[in-house]
Design an enzyme around this catalytic site. Structure first.
Site, PDB file in Angstrom:
ATOM      1  N   THR A   1       0.843  -1.128   0.570  1.00 54.50           N
ATOM      2  CA  THR A   1      -0.086   0.184   0.116  1.00 54.50           C
ATOM      3  C   THR A   1       1.123   1.068  -0.364  1.00 54.50           C
ATOM      4  OG1 THR A   1      -0.985   1.445   1.514  1.00 54.50           O
ATOM      5  CG2 THR A   1       0.199  -0.730   2.768  1.00 54.50           C
TER       6      THR A   1
ATOM      7  N   TYR B   1      -1.548  -0.090  10.474  1.00 53.14           N
ATOM      8  CA  TYR B   1      -2.042  -0.495   8.927  1.00 53.14           C
ATOM      9  C   TYR B   1      -0.293  -0.153   8.184  1.00 53.14           C
ATOM     10  CZ  TYR B   1      -3.919  -1.040   4.148  1.00 53.14           C
ATOM     11  OH  TYR B   1      -4.316  -1.396   3.340  1.00 53.14           O
TER      12      TYR B   1
HETATM   13  N1  LIG Z   1      -8.561  -1.167  -1.257  1.00 49.05           N
HETATM   14  C1  LIG Z   1      -8.405  -0.364  -1.244  1.00 49.05           C
HETATM   15  O1  LIG Z   1      -8.083   1.326  -1.436  1.00 49.05           O
HETATM   16  C2  LIG Z   1      -6.372  -0.650  -0.311  1.00 49.05           C
HETATM   17  C3  LIG Z   1      -5.279  -0.301  -0.843  1.00 49.05           C
HETATM   18  C4  LIG Z   1      -3.989  -0.167  -0.994  1.00 49.05           C
HETATM   19  C5  LIG Z   1      -3.917  -1.780  -0.538  1.00 49.05           C
HETATM   20  N2  LIG Z   1      -5.166  -2.347  -0.227  1.00 49.05           N
HETATM   21  C6  LIG Z   1      -4.458  -4.151   0.105  1.00 49.05           C
HETATM   22  O2  LIG Z   1      -5.157  -5.024  -0.481  1.00 49.05           O
HETATM   23  C7  LIG Z   1      -6.068  -6.164   0.225  1.00 49.05           C
HETATM   24  C8  LIG Z   1      -6.934  -5.943  -0.194  1.00 49.05           C
HETATM   25  O3  LIG Z   1      -7.732  -4.968  -0.294  1.00 49.05           O
HETATM   26  P1  LIG Z   1      -9.251  -4.945  -0.070  1.00 49.05           P
HETATM   27  O4  LIG Z   1     -10.258  -3.823  -0.570  1.00 49.05           O
HETATM   28  O5  LIG Z   1     -10.204  -5.736  -1.465  1.00 49.05           O
HETATM   29  O6  LIG Z   1      -9.978  -5.536   1.458  1.00 49.05           O
HETATM   30  P2  LIG Z   1     -11.655  -6.448   1.874  1.00 49.05           P
HETATM   31  O7  LIG Z   1     -11.100  -6.570   3.136  1.00 49.05           O
HETATM   32  O8  LIG Z   1     -12.019  -6.419   0.556  1.00 49.05           O
HETATM   33  O9  LIG Z   1     -10.585  -7.939   1.429  1.00 49.05           O
HETATM   34  C9  LIG Z   1      -9.941  -8.430   2.561  1.00 49.05           C
HETATM   35  C10 LIG Z   1     -10.496 -10.205   2.323  1.00 49.05           C
HETATM   36  O10 LIG Z   1      -9.214 -10.783   3.030  1.00 49.05           O
HETATM   37  C11 LIG Z   1     -10.326 -11.762   4.020  1.00 49.05           C
HETATM   38  N3  LIG Z   1      -9.542 -11.992   4.473  1.00 49.05           N
HETATM   39  C12 LIG Z   1      -9.218 -10.968   6.316  1.00 49.05           C
HETATM   40  N4  LIG Z   1      -8.083 -11.318   6.779  1.00 49.05           N
HETATM   41  C13 LIG Z   1      -8.269 -12.579   6.444  1.00 49.05           C
HETATM   42  C14 LIG Z   1      -7.803 -14.444   6.896  1.00 49.05           C
HETATM   43  N5  LIG Z   1      -7.205 -14.125   8.528  1.00 49.05           N
HETATM   44  N6  LIG Z   1      -7.985 -15.634   6.273  1.00 49.05           N
HETATM   45  C15 LIG Z   1      -8.564 -15.244   5.871  1.00 49.05           C
HETATM   46  N7  LIG Z   1      -9.218 -14.025   4.988  1.00 49.05           N
HETATM   47  C16 LIG Z   1      -9.432 -12.612   5.010  1.00 49.05           C
HETATM   48  C17 LIG Z   1     -11.309 -10.963   4.203  1.00 49.05           C
HETATM   49  O11 LIG Z   1     -12.696 -11.850   4.693  1.00 49.05           O
HETATM   50  C18 LIG Z   1     -11.464 -10.191   3.228  1.00 49.05           C
HETATM   51  O12 LIG Z   1     -12.494 -11.008   1.107  1.00 49.05           O
HETATM   52  C19 LIG Z   1      -5.316  -5.975   1.149  1.00 49.05           C
HETATM   53  O13 LIG Z   1      -4.075  -6.968   1.825  1.00 49.05           O
HETATM   54  C20 LIG Z   1      -5.147  -4.712   1.485  1.00 49.05           C
HETATM   55  O14 LIG Z   1      -4.019  -3.687   2.411  1.00 49.05           O
HETATM   56  C21 LIG Z   1      -6.137  -2.147  -0.404  1.00 49.05           C
END
Ligand SMILES: NC(=O)c1ccc[n+]([C@@H]2O[C@H](COP(=O)([O-])OP(=O)(O)OC[C@H]3O[C@@H](n4cnc5c(N)ncnc54)[C@H](O)[C@@H]3O)[C@@H](O)[C@H]2O)c1
Length: 330
Positions: free
Chosen positions: A123, A147
């Site tokens: 991120t 985070y």
């Molecule tokens: N959304 C953004 O703008 C953004 C920006 C930068 C980085 N990210 C990174 O992208 C990735 C995905 O983000 P997102 O927005 O899709 O979030 P999200 O919460 O929609 O997706 C994360 C998924 O991981 C699952 N999960 C979490 N912990 C778990 C565990 N211990 N075991 C099994 N499943 C688990 C959740 O149920 C969820 O489906 C993350 O790693 C996040 O740090 C997201």
């Protein structure tokens, strides 16, 4: 390739699984404990192509190891994590346990079972408060919240492991602000308590919220509100495919994923009003852990992998998010 996708029921993971299924080149196994992700996304993905879904938590290391024994994965794309910056400032251990410790368990198994390619969702929050308007992959990383630190530590682990194991390659993708929904309306952001600006704006337009907040209008930016680089979810999803193809044939690499363009919160709200009509906005206090400005320099991703964005248009991003929001059935 046989690919393990963690967090594939989540917002970004589900769009990447869709892109992988559409490419018809890979065998996909998705694990997700559905703590944030949605079974509806999995069901929607089943209409795109065949894959295996396992409702499993990364904490369940024994079960996870069984999966590695029975499947010979060639790549892992690791999305599963907690993602809320503010929450990480009040519940830091929740973030270190899931985003760092669970990632280390996964990387350990990847090494033990000879998985060669690892794509990691990192991120822009790992950069903290940059000194320059645009950040490149070599800009200093000084995260200002748990985070960002939980993700940066996982980056360090990947780098050290790849130094020690020449058969292990990573692509670290540092996403900037991801928004929008799939163009065909199949997938989008599901959870109602989202904190992402464009999601919240479309929830307000569609009447799910009666108003929304701007968290701070006294930042040192052109209009006092925070500036971010918003990327359409489908361009971001494509970047994973390009990055994976790249590390398969080359070496480990770190890529910023964004458009290189910044919009202030007020500008995004104005664009949202143009797309969806007027809605109530109030100014609230700053949230802890929000840097003033984060814009990607994503030249490296374009040059090395050939990725190029197809949906670099803030109103297109907002209208895709709004279309999704208006079709969500409670
Ligand atoms: N959304 C953004 O703008 C953004 C920006 C930068 C980085 N990210 C990174 O992208 C990735 C995905 O983000 P997102 O927005 O899709 O979030 P999200 O919460 O929609 O997706 C994360 C998924 O991981 C699952 N999960 C979490 N912990 C778990 C565990 N211990 N075991 C099994 N499943 C688990 C959740 O149920 C969820 O489906 C993350 O790693 C996040 O740090 C997201």
């Amino acid at each position: 390739m046989k690919i393990l996708v963690t967090g594939g029921a989540g917002y970004i993971g589900s769009h990447v699984v869709k892109a992988l299924l559409e490419s018809k080149k890979h065998e996909i196994v998705v694990i997700d404990n559905l703590c944030k992700g949605s079974k509806k996304a999995i069901d929607a993905l089943k209409t795109v192509g065949e894959f295996e879904f396992i409702d499993m938590s990364l904490e369940d290391v024994l079960r996870l190891e069984e999966l590695f024994k029975t499947h010979k994965f060639e790549a892992i794309i690791h999305f599963a994590a907690f993602i809320e910056v503010f929450e990480s400032t009040v519940k830091p251990l929740k973030y270190y346990l899931n985003n760092t410790s669970n990632a280390i368990n996964l990387i350990t198994l990847a090494n033990k079972y000879g998985v060669k390619n690892f794509v990691f969702s990192s991120t822009a929050a790992t950069y903290g408060e940059p000194d320059t308007a645009q950040v490149s992959e070599t800009s200093p990383q000084n995260p200002i919240n748990a985070y960002g630190r939980s993700k940066l530590m996982t980056e360090w682990v990947l780098k050290d492991v790849a130094l020690a194991n020449k058969n292990f390659r990573y692509a670290i993708l540092r996403y900037f602000n991801v928004a929008g929904a799939s163009s065909d309306g199949l997938l989008g952001q599901n959870y109602p308590n989202a904190t992402h600006l464009i999601k919240v704006a479309t929830q307000t337009i569609s009447g799910r919220r009666d108003k929304m907040s701007i968290f701070g209008d006294d930042y040192d930016t052109k209009d006092g509100t925070c500036i971010r680089d918003y990327i359409h979810i489908e361009d971001l999803a494509d970047a994973h495919i390009y990055a994976l193809d790249y590390i398969k044939e080359n070496d480990s690499e770190i890529f910023n994923v964004g458009y290189g363009k910044g919009y202030s919160v007020k500008e995004v709200i104005d664009a949202a009003k143009e797309v969806g009509g007027d809605f109530r906005v109030e100014i609230s206090d700053r949230r802890d852990g929000d840097p003033a400005c984060l814009i990607a320099n994503s030249d490296k991703l374009r040059k090395l992998t050939g990725w190029s964005p197809k949906r670099d248009d803030i109103k297109l991003i907002i209208s895709s998010a709004l279309k999704w929001e208006e079709n969500i059935k409670e």
